[in-house]
Design an enzyme around this catalytic site. Sequence first.
Site, short mmCIF file in Angstrom:
data_model
loop_
_atom_site.label_atom_id
_atom_site.label_comp_id
_atom_site.label_asym_id
_atom_site.label_seq_id
_atom_site.Cartn_x
_atom_site.Cartn_y
_atom_site.Cartn_z
N TYR A 56 -1.21 -33.52 -22.56
CA TYR A 56 -1.48 -34.19 -23.83
C TYR A 56 -2.32 -33.29 -24.73
O TYR A 56 -3.54 -33.15 -24.57
CB TYR A 56 -2.21 -35.51 -23.60
N HIS A 144 2.67 -35.66 -12.50
CA HIS A 144 3.18 -35.89 -13.85
C HIS A 144 4.63 -35.42 -14.00
O HIS A 144 4.90 -34.23 -13.88
CB HIS A 144 2.29 -35.16 -14.86
#
Length: 325
Positions: A56, A144
């Site tokens: 992110y 992830h």
Amino acid sequence: MNEVRVGRTDLFAPRIGLGTAALGNFQRAISDADAIAVVEHALERGLRYLDTAPLYGHGLAEQRVGRAVAAAARDELVISTKVGRLLRPDAPRDETQYHDGVPFYVDVPPVGPVWDFSYDGVRRSVEESLQRTGLERFDVLLMHDPDDHLSEAATTGYAALRDLREAGLVRAIGAGMNHSAPLAELVRSCDLDVVLLAGRYTLLDQSAMADLLPACEEREVSVVIGGVFNSGVLVDPAPGASFDYIPARDEVVAKALAIQDVCRKYDVPLAAAALQFPLAHPRVSTVLIGARTVAELDDDLALLDVEIPPALWADLRNAGLIHAG
């Protein structure tokens, strides 16, 4: 802000949390001050679950979260981050992070994600995330997006997380993805506590009911839901609305409009139904709100106060607009 147990662990997590992809300049840049203000306001409003990741903003979101919670009582927070991507200055271009040549994350540091679900890579990822956040520990660690790396994720990646859990360095472990079938594979093959699923258990798309949710029921794995608005089409299903981060197909917009028509019959905002919908499933522990401004966060929290009559859900089922289950 009631709390529920995460899997079979001793960790309890709030039902509503803050996702921080938007605070990492997802599709639009925001300042450090504005991003930090969102996290601080979330804490003021009672949100105690924060989810972030190295991806992110290529480290920006983790840094901003760390600065925002520096003065908070750490034991009152549940903070999760992710592993599987290391940030490196010589990273090759990852085409999954672009659409039509435009990157999803803008104005980011001069590093890029490099896949690494090796045992040492996962341990290194955790150490680097701790450095970026300035935290001493994380409560939850998630692999992830291991869609194309399932074998490594289920072996070396999982082993690293398992050992961290057994050493008491993290309280819950799992995986986070945008697809339910590979997540279900990991749930069946590994001893996970929690999964984070984005976009596949929403008012528009309940495909996780075919695989992931039954697997989580069987293994007593908690489910955190992200992407409840399916990138915006469940807020304003107008032509050009986004679905899965890109322009929605006509049939997706048409279904969202049909759901909106049912909501209007009961004077319920579409977004309120979208936000509350996943909370009814017994395996869903937390729903993440992905606000990028303080005002947006307040607007989203207000949607939780909207009373939704059971007849609305019945009408959606009868019209075939949500899964019969």
